[in-house]
Design a protein around this motif. Structure first.
Motif, mmCIF file in Angstrom:
data_model
loop_
_atom_site.group_PDB
_atom_site.id
_atom_site.type_symbol
_atom_site.label_atom_id
_atom_site.label_comp_id
_atom_site.label_asym_id
_atom_site.label_seq_id
_atom_site.Cartn_x
_atom_site.Cartn_y
_atom_site.Cartn_z
ATOM 1 N N ASP A 148 0.851 -1.194 0.000
ATOM 2 C CA ASP A 148 0.000 0.000 0.000
ATOM 3 C C ASP A 148 0.888 1.245 0.000
ATOM 4 O OD1 ASP A 148 -2.132 -1.654 0.100
ATOM 5 O OD2 ASP A 148 -2.712 -1.209 2.167
ATOM 6 N N LYS A 149 0.406 2.302 -0.645
ATOM 7 C CA LYS A 149 1.173 3.552 -0.728
ATOM 8 C C LYS A 149 0.270 4.731 -0.372
ATOM 9 C CE LYS A 149 2.002 5.513 -4.729
ATOM 10 N NZ LYS A 149 2.571 5.860 -6.068
ATOM 11 N N ILE A 150 0.815 5.604 0.474
ATOM 12 C CA ILE A 150 0.120 6.849 0.805
ATOM 13 C C ILE A 150 0.779 7.987 0.045
ATOM 14 C CG2 ILE A 150 -0.349 8.534 2.631
ATOM 15 C CD1 ILE A 150 -0.692 6.217 4.555
ATOM 16 N N GLU A 151 -0.027 8.706 -0.709
ATOM 17 C CA GLU A 151 0.504 9.821 -1.499
ATOM 18 C C GLU A 151 -0.572 10.884 -1.642
ATOM 19 O OE1 GLU A 151 3.340 9.794 -5.208
ATOM 20 O OE2 GLU A 151 1.266 9.519 -5.890
ATOM 21 N N PHE A 152 -0.218 12.125 -1.326
ATOM 22 C CA PHE A 152 -1.174 13.226 -1.478
ATOM 23 C C PHE A 152 -0.389 14.514 -1.750
ATOM 24 C CE2 PHE A 152 -0.220 12.640 2.987
ATOM 25 C CZ PHE A 152 0.086 13.915 3.446
ATOM 26 N N LYS A 161 3.274 20.925 -2.436
ATOM 27 C CA LYS A 161 4.216 19.833 -2.186
ATOM 28 C C LYS A 161 3.457 18.512 -2.195
ATOM 29 C CE LYS A 161 7.959 18.111 0.692
ATOM 30 N NZ LYS A 161 8.874 18.344 1.831
ATOM 31 N N THR A 162 4.119 17.488 -2.767
ATOM 32 C CA THR A 162 3.566 16.131 -2.783
ATOM 33 C C THR A 162 4.287 15.291 -1.714
ATOM 34 O OG1 THR A 162 3.018 16.242 -5.118
ATOM 35 C CG2 THR A 162 3.245 14.042 -4.150
ATOM 36 N N PHE A 163 3.506 14.552 -0.941
ATOM 37 C CA PHE A 163 4.039 13.723 0.132
ATOM 38 C C PHE A 163 3.812 12.258 -0.250
ATOM 39 C CE2 PHE A 163 2.668 17.768 1.750
ATOM 40 C CZ PHE A 163 3.690 18.169 2.602
ATOM 41 N N THR A 164 4.859 11.464 -0.305
ATOM 42 C CA THR A 164 4.757 10.058 -0.702
ATOM 43 C C THR A 164 5.394 9.172 0.364
ATOM 44 O OG1 THR A 164 4.900 10.707 -3.022
ATOM 45 C CG2 THR A 164 5.309 8.377 -2.500
ATOM 46 N N TYR A 165 4.652 8.064 0.734
ATOM 47 C CA TYR A 165 5.155 7.158 1.762
ATOM 48 C C TYR A 165 4.909 5.710 1.344
ATOM 49 C CZ TYR A 165 4.878 11.507 4.405
ATOM 50 O OH TYR A 165 5.013 12.809 4.806
ATOM 51 N N THR A 166 5.951 4.921 1.354
ATOM 52 C CA THR A 166 5.871 3.469 1.176
ATOM 53 C C THR A 166 6.510 2.827 2.405
ATOM 54 O OG1 THR A 166 7.950 3.508 -0.047
ATOM 55 C CG2 THR A 166 5.932 3.631 -1.359
ATOM 56 N N ASN A 167 6.575 1.483 2.408
ATOM 57 C CA ASN A 167 7.101 0.809 3.616
ATOM 58 C C ASN A 167 6.428 1.389 4.850
ATOM 59 O OD1 ASN A 167 8.960 -0.689 2.020
ATOM 60 N ND2 ASN A 167 10.397 1.042 2.079
#
Length: 565
Positions: A148-152, A161-167
């Motif tokens: 799953d990936k969180i990105e906004f 600004k774009t914030f992206t989170y994996t792991n």
């Protein structure tokens, strides 16, 4: 062998002592130079101390008047007279609706105010608890799967600004909050773990402050994973939409709310903050409703500001007059090293107090500076639009002459000054703080003609004129004695204070050159003394050798006579 010194073996004389005594007489020439040098150094220190007094007077009185403010980086910034907050008083009839204050440009009178709406920032919050498990990381907190990936993307009136989170098992919600807040987007995020709610709001109120969010989070299968927007978002963010809680929607721009007031007959005035200024009146809105504002001249406050300035000015006059009239004790020369060794610390202190006294007596630079300051205070201010163009008209005069004093202190007629303030405070401020034409203000004095300099002086308010005359004197003192350890203070008074000193004098003051010349003479004198001492020793050595030879001859003759018998 030429440096061999024989110390009285043949003559029985104490040659060391004799040469030492002879050299003491010679060294008085060095002592005189050392004393001259010490007098120059003391004079330099006295100049620099007076210059520091001038600088602190300007800085302190400007700060007291509110003509300067200090930024977060420590930089002094000048403020206009129209922004002074001690000239006018403002009173709110209902401080639960608004508190008020006034700057000097506010017009006296009574004003009716109605607050129809307060300014608000946009804010959203979790409608209910958001966690499903352990809050140490996003995966466990929201039951998310690997992949799953969180990105906004957050877009605001100040940036994007774009914030992206994996792991996601290595990322916490607090980490995301920290990233949002450090992005300088004009929004603030908060996660309160004690109530398990997330908050997001614009930092400032008003419709010009807005936020837009685009959520592109996906699950491991590539489907939408609403993290921050949408009805089923993990953060459950909703906002008050006219009394109805509504979910944040992807790509919608959300703005704060403007305040709206009626100012007398000026209806529906819109402001993006609850703190604003209209017609010199500062408002701090607290709730809706109606109230009145009374603006008047704060006579006591204005009087006290002027009184404090006069007191500080008189202190400066007293200090400088003391130096200009101080008695000179010419018999009290700086002590030599040998003389200091024979005295106690207290005796040295008392002696040097007398030795320093009068070093600036009748000094031309200080006398000229104080004359220019005093005369500037009593010259008319050209181009005033108000009632007063001279200091005496508002009740400030010079004290009566006292024998032994150079005079110059100011005296206030309290009744007359308060009446002038009450009758026409704007004219009093113009008399004291008027600025010359913009053309003269922006022109460097080095580029002005004598006529332009005189015009600037005549058009300047009395206190501004005093500052200019004092700064001119400070520059002369710097050229004479240097800035010492106070360069930064002098630059705070005027940023280009040291420019002429550097460009015209190469940063070396007149006194420093004089001291340097004496140092060279002292070095030459020590070389001379070494040669004199060598000459004395050569002469006494020659004498010793001659006496030794004579003694040897006498002993030989005696031995010859003794042998003949």
């Amino acid at each position: 062998m030429s440096n061999l010194r024989i110390g009285g073996l043949a003559s029985g004389m104490d040659i060391d002592q004799i040469v030492s005594d002879l050299m003491k007489v010679e060294r008085t020439k060095v002592d005189k130079l050392e004393q001259d040098k010490q007098l120059l150094e003391w004079k330099q220190e006295l100049y620099q101390e007076i210059n520091l007094d001038f600088a602190n007077f300007i800085l302190d009185t400007k700060k007291e008047f509110g003509l300067t403010t200090t930024t977060s980086t420590g930089t002094l910034v000048n403020k206009s007279v129209s922004s002074l907050d001690w000239v006018k008083s403002a009173t709110s009839s209902n401080e639960s609706i608004a508190t008020v204050s006034a700057i000097s440009s506010a017009v006296r009178g009574t004003y009716s105010i109605t607050v129809d709406r307060l300014a608000e920032n946009f804010s959203a919050a979790s409608s209910s608890n958001i966690s499903n498990g352990d809050t140490s990381n996003i995966a466990s907190q929201f039951g998310l799967a690997a992949g799953d990936k969180i990105e906004f993307t957050i877009t605001t009136n100040t940036g994007q600004k774009t914030f992206t989170y994996t792991n996601l098992d290595t990322v916490s919600l607090s980490d995301i909050v920290s990233d949002i807040n450090s992005a300088n987007l004009g929004v603030t995020a908060v996660y309160d773990s004690t109530i398990d709610r997330f908050f997001l709001q614009t930092d400032n109120t008003g419709s010009s402050n807005w936020v837009e969010i685009t959520d592109t989070s996906t699950d491991s299968g590539g489907g939408n994973l609403n993290f921050i927007t949408g009805a089923g978002s993990l953060l459950k963010l909703t906002y008050d939409n006219g009394g109805t809680p509504t979910n944040l929607t992807d790509g919608i721009r959300y703005s704060g709310v403007d305040a709206q007031i009626d100012f007398g007959e000026a209806k529906d005035i819109v402001m993006n903050s609850n703190q604003f200024t209209i017609n010199g009146i500062n408002f701090n809105l607290k709730s809706t409703g109606s109230f009145t504002v009374q603006v008047d001249t704060d006579v006591d406050a204005v009087y006290n500001k002027i009184k404090t300035f006069v007191e500080k000015y008189n202190e400066i006059v007293e200090k400088v007059n003391t130096k200009l009239t101080e008695k000179r004790y010419r018999d009290y020369l700086p002590l030599t090293k040998e003389q200091k060794e024979e005295l106690s610390e207290k005796e040295i202190e008392l002696w040097e107090e007398k030795a320093k006294s009068g070093l600036l007596r009748n000094d031309s630079i200080l006398s000229r500076t104080m004359y220019n300051i005093r005369s500037g205070l009593y010259e008319q201010v050209s181009g005033v639009t108000g009632s007063y163009d001279q200091l005496t008209e508002i009740g400030i005069t010079t004290e009566s002459y006292i024998a032994g004093s150079t005079g110059g202190k100011l005296v206030i007629d309290e009744t007359k000054l308060k009446a002038a303030i009450q009758n026409d405070v704007d004219s009093v401020l113009e008399l004291l703080f008027k600025e010359p034409s913009k053309e003269l203000m922006t022109k460097s004095e080095s580029d002005m003609t004598a006529a332009e300099i005189q015009q600037k002086r005549s058009e300047s308010g009395l206190i501004n004129r005093l500052y200019d005359n004092m700064i001119a004197g400070m520059k002369e003192i710097i050229n004479k004695s240097g800035p010492g350890d106070y360069s930064e203070t002098f630059r705070n008074v005027k940023s280009n204070m040291l420019i002429d000193f550097i460009t015209q004098y190469s940063g070396i003051s007149m006194l420093e050159k004089d001291i340097s010349d004496i140092d060279e003479r002292i070095d030459d004198m020590y070389d001379y003394l070494d040669s004199i001492e060598d000459r004395y020793w050569r002469q006494f050595t020659a004498m010793e050798k001659a006496i030794s030879q004579m003694n040897q001859q006498s002993m030989w003759l005696m031995s010859q006579f003794g042998g003949g018998m």
